[in-house]
Design an enzyme around this catalytic site. Structure first.
Site, PDB file in Angstrom:
ATOM      1  N   HIS A 164     -15.513 -72.974  -1.450  1.00 18.54           N
ATOM      2  CA  HIS A 164     -14.656 -72.646  -2.249  1.00 18.54           C
ATOM      3  C   HIS A 164     -12.754 -72.952  -1.798  1.00 18.54           C
ATOM      4  O   HIS A 164     -12.649 -73.626  -0.855  1.00 18.54           O
ATOM      5  CB  HIS A 164     -14.869 -71.186  -2.651  1.00 18.54           C
ATOM      6  CG  HIS A 164     -14.641 -70.237  -1.426  1.00 18.54           C
ATOM      7  ND1 HIS A 164     -13.710 -70.095  -0.645  1.00 18.54           N
ATOM      8  CD2 HIS A 164     -15.526 -69.288  -0.712  1.00 18.54           C
ATOM      9  CE1 HIS A 164     -13.564 -69.208   0.436  1.00 18.54           C
ATOM     10  NE2 HIS A 164     -15.011 -69.030   0.328  1.00 18.54           N
ATOM     11  N   HIS A 174     -11.859 -72.327   1.911  1.00 15.55           N
ATOM     12  CA  HIS A 174     -12.272 -73.246   2.699  1.00 15.55           C
ATOM     13  C   HIS A 174     -11.301 -74.418   2.417  1.00 15.55           C
ATOM     14  O   HIS A 174     -10.866 -75.068   3.188  1.00 15.55           O
ATOM     15  CB  HIS A 174     -13.676 -73.688   2.180  1.00 15.55           C
ATOM     16  CG  HIS A 174     -14.543 -72.859   2.307  1.00 15.55           C
ATOM     17  ND1 HIS A 174     -15.452 -72.645   1.352  1.00 15.55           N
ATOM     18  CD2 HIS A 174     -14.933 -71.834   3.412  1.00 15.55           C
ATOM     19  CE1 HIS A 174     -16.462 -71.314   1.783  1.00 15.55           C
ATOM     20  NE2 HIS A 174     -16.185 -70.980   2.756  1.00 15.55           N
ATOM     21  N   CYS A 215     -25.165 -51.359   8.818  1.00 16.94           N
ATOM     22  CA  CYS A 215     -25.163 -51.502   7.344  1.00 16.94           C
ATOM     23  C   CYS A 215     -25.818 -53.077   7.253  1.00 16.94           C
ATOM     24  O   CYS A 215     -25.473 -53.763   7.884  1.00 16.94           O
ATOM     25  CB  CYS A 215     -23.730 -51.749   6.749  1.00 16.94           C
ATOM     26  SG  CYS A 215     -23.823 -52.436   5.276  1.00 16.94           S
ATOM     27  N   CYS A 221     -23.762 -55.887   5.807  1.00 15.53           N
ATOM     28  CA  CYS A 221     -22.754 -56.409   6.768  1.00 15.53           C
ATOM     29  C   CYS A 221     -23.456 -56.887   7.941  1.00 15.53           C
ATOM     30  O   CYS A 221     -22.675 -57.613   8.859  1.00 15.53           O
ATOM     31  CB  CYS A 221     -21.654 -55.266   7.098  1.00 15.53           C
ATOM     32  SG  CYS A 221     -20.808 -54.677   5.899  1.00 15.53           S
ATOM     33  N   CYS A 235     -20.249 -47.713   3.701  1.00 16.59           N
ATOM     34  CA  CYS A 235     -19.720 -48.674   4.476  1.00 16.59           C
ATOM     35  C   CYS A 235     -18.510 -49.109   3.466  1.00 16.59           C
ATOM     36  O   CYS A 235     -18.862 -49.274   2.188  1.00 16.59           O
ATOM     37  CB  CYS A 235     -20.782 -49.994   4.169  1.00 16.59           C
ATOM     38  SG  CYS A 235     -20.228 -51.663   4.427  1.00 16.59           S
ATOM     39  N   HIS A 267     -19.648 -52.221   1.204  1.00 15.09           N
ATOM     40  CA  HIS A 267     -20.852 -52.189   0.344  1.00 15.09           C
ATOM     41  C   HIS A 267     -20.826 -50.900  -0.542  1.00 15.09           C
ATOM     42  O   HIS A 267     -21.667 -50.800  -1.279  1.00 15.09           O
ATOM     43  CB  HIS A 267     -22.170 -52.687   1.208  1.00 15.09           C
ATOM     44  CG  HIS A 267     -22.164 -54.145   1.506  1.00 15.09           C
ATOM     45  ND1 HIS A 267     -21.644 -54.403   2.831  1.00 15.09           N
ATOM     46  CD2 HIS A 267     -22.528 -55.007   1.003  1.00 15.09           C
ATOM     47  CE1 HIS A 267     -21.808 -55.784   2.843  1.00 15.09           C
ATOM     48  NE2 HIS A 267     -22.497 -56.347   1.746  1.00 15.09           N
ATOM     49  N   LYS A 313     -10.126 -66.298 -12.802  1.00 15.75           N
ATOM     50  CA  LYS A 313     -11.362 -66.987 -11.926  1.00 15.75           C
ATOM     51  C   LYS A 313     -11.895 -68.215 -12.741  1.00 15.75           C
ATOM     52  O   LYS A 313     -12.223 -69.220 -12.325  1.00 15.75           O
ATOM     53  CB  LYS A 313     -12.410 -65.833 -11.558  1.00 15.75           C
ATOM     54  CG  LYS A 313     -12.166 -65.322 -10.303  1.00 15.75           C
ATOM     55  CD  LYS A 313     -13.324 -64.727  -9.718  1.00 15.75           C
ATOM     56  CE  LYS A 313     -13.017 -64.260  -8.321  1.00 15.75           C
ATOM     57  NZ  LYS A 313     -13.246 -62.902  -7.993  1.00 15.75           N
ATOM     58  N   LYS A 350     -10.223 -72.059 -18.982  1.00 18.33           N
ATOM     59  CA  LYS A 350     -10.607 -72.714 -19.948  1.00 18.33           C
ATOM     60  C   LYS A 350     -11.134 -74.188 -19.939  1.00 18.33           C
ATOM     61  O   LYS A 350     -11.948 -74.863 -20.392  1.00 18.33           O
ATOM     62  CB  LYS A 350      -9.839 -72.481 -21.186  1.00 18.33           C
ATOM     63  CG  LYS A 350     -10.192 -71.199 -21.826  1.00 18.33           C
ATOM     64  CD  LYS A 350      -9.523 -71.121 -23.169  1.00 18.33           C
ATOM     65  CE  LYS A 350      -9.412 -69.655 -23.674  1.00 18.33           C
ATOM     66  NZ  LYS A 350      -8.435 -69.340 -24.530  1.00 18.33           N
TER      67      LYS A 350
END
Ligand SMILES: [Zn+2]
Length: 519
Positions: free
Chosen positions: A20, A23, A128, A131, A145, A148, A297, A300
């Site tokens: 993504h 990175h 957890c 995790c 957590c 989470h 995110k 279009k």
């Protein structure tokens, strides 16, 4: 003088998901830094790779009904295929499932175990599963957590632990006596504040009853090592630790590029692991912030803006690299939105740089039939841009050396804007109408061409393709390395006088914001 060396690495990326934006940023930043060091006369080595063990991989593989091996081969391939598209010039791509890496992890564990810093103990705690870690009561939020939002389960387990506390004072001292070890400064402060609390010992294993997809502990076949001894060791296994020539040559100059969420393992565990094993500490950490993509995110025109392949396919690799380096102050968070990306492409790239390039070459074609005027052969000191260029080169060098990529880029664009104003001030079209002003016109165009040459050379680390395109357009013969050394750029009059320049292709077409393709 001996050639200085520089080793840069990115973290090895965990292959439980596709590559993504985050990175891409870390890897492009390390690539830009590497290319800059090469221009500055360094012998460089650049490492990236993938982290392929652990239960999240097993879970992700299960979901796709594949074996962990098939799954990691597939995802690691996505990373290996992405980097050439982003013009990443890494020297090596390491995978933690490779036998050479596994051998070094075993060696390191054996060494530290033999020295008595790894012990076996039973541990009861709150775990957890999301995790994959135990939590201290005080770390939980309302008993849950923090990541989470579920209450962790109380489980009892015997495991191996790495004693870190006896190295705590040494590490604090090392950080304080090595300015720049953790860069930028705010992260040094953060690490030192972690180190005000007593360091807990680090659990470094998982029983094979719970996890088998990992490297077996060399001193207990019922356990695999977990996360940090496996992952962090890549930085030395890739160089052929203990006695490979790359290790000897490059390890002393090692700087790791990391995002701010992994400074604790890199800034605390890793130096202590090295110290405990009797290995020299790396040179430093370069820590960057996060990209916020909230609210945008899905885009279009390109789908997911966090997908580096989609952004590159749509806008081009150099525009993407430019945007990332220009928009983020290294160390701080930044926003990624397609609107801002498009406006940067239109204003900085198409308008400021692209128009300048085509304008100057068009005038040169019109007034001199493309022949390069000799800027040294004229007598107009007031028209020289040479001092400006040399100042820009110095600012660029200072900023890039300090990993302030946005300032390096800003310095170049300051010079581009200076040249655009220079055209407006000296009005070559007016000079062209006066036969008496012929020499003055030559000086103006000659200086602009030399200025463009300077810009083309300096943008190389950030935009290697555009750099090459511009230098070819200026009839410069590129060295085999693909770039001109920094110390050679500043000298005026390097373009061969009399060479014939043609009308260039557009460097960056404007992106029409009203009519995005497909809409
Ligand atoms: Zn959790």
């Amino acid at each position: 003088m001996e050639t200085p060396t520089q080793f840069f690495s990115t973290p090895i990326y965990y292959v439980n998901a596709k590559p993504h934006l985050g990175h891409a940023y870390t890897t492009i930043a390390a690539d830009v830094a590497t290319r800059f060091k090469q221009m500055d006369g360094y012998d460089t080595y650049f490492l990236t790779g993938t982290d392929e063990h652990g239960d999240k991989i097993v879970q992700a593989a299960d979901k796709e009904q594949q074996s962990p091996r098939e799954y990691v081969d597939k995802i690691s391939r996505l990373f290996q295929d992405l980097w050439p598209k982003l013009n990443i010039g890494n020297n090596q791509f390491i995978r933690t499932t490779h036998p050479d890496h596994i051998r070094v992890v075993e060696m390191l564990l054996t060494r530290i175990h033999d020295r008595g810093d790894i012990y076996f103990s039973s541990y009861e705690g709150l775990y957890c599963f999301g995790c994959e870690r135990f939590y201290q009561e005080r770390e939980l939020v309302d008993g849950k957590c923090p990541d989470h939002g579920v209450a962790p389960s109380a489980i009892k387990e015997s495991n191996y632990f790495f004693k870190m506390s006896q190295y705590q004072d040494w590490l604090i001292d090392h950080i304080k006596t090595h300015p720049g070890f953790i860069h930028p400064k705010q992260y040094e402060t953060e690490i030192l504040s972690f180190l005000k609390e007593p360091l807990e010992d680090l659990c470094i294993s998982r029983p094979k009853s719970r996890l088998t997809w990992g490297i077996t502990l060399p001193f207990d076949e019922n356990f695999v090592t977990y996360v940090w001894f496996d992952a962090l060791t890549n930085y030395i296994s890739a160089l052929g630790y203990p006695d490979g020539p790359l290790f000897t040559k490059f390890w002393p100059s090692a700087r790791h590029f990391v995002a701010k969420d992994i400074i604790k393992p890199h800034g605390i565990y890793w130096p202590i692991m090295l110290k405990a094993a009797g290995i020299d500490i790396y040179n430093g950490l370069n820590v960057h912030g996060f990209w916020n993509v909230s609210g945008s995110k899905m885009s279009k025109s390109i789908g997911n803006v966090t997908d580096p392949v989609a952004v590159t396919d749509r806008y081009g690799v150099d525009a993407f690299r430019y945007f990332l380096m220009r928009e983020m102050v290294f160390g701080l968070d930044a926003n990624f939105t397609e609107d801002v990306l498009v406006s940067r492409i239109n204003s900085d790239l198409a308008n400021d740089l692209g128009n300048l390039f085509s304008r100057v070459l068009s005038m040169n074609l019109k007034y001199f039939k493309g022949r390069v005027p000799d800027p040294n052969g004229t007598d107009f000191a007031d028209l020289s841009l040479e001092t400006d260029a040399q100042m820009v080169i110095q600012h660029f060098k200072d900023a890039m050396t300090a990993y302030e990529f946005h300032k390096g880029v800003e310095a170049i664009w300051g010079f581009i804007s200076r040249m655009n104003k220079y055209i407006d001030t000296h009005e070559p079209w007016r000079l062209a109408k006066e036969p008496d002003e012929r020499l003055r016109l030559e000086a103006v165009i000659g200086n602009l061409l030399e200025g463009l040459r300077t810009v083309a050379c300096l943008i190389y680390p950030v935009m290697p393709e555009t750099s090459t395109k511009m230098l070819r357009g200026l009839c410069m013969v590129l060295p085999e390395t693909g770039f001109f050394p920094l110390e050679k750029i500043g000298k005026w009059g390097q373009m061969s006088a009399g060479a014939c320049l043609e009308k260039p292709d557009s460097l960056f077409p404007r992106v029409d914001v009203l009519k995005k393709p497909g809409h």
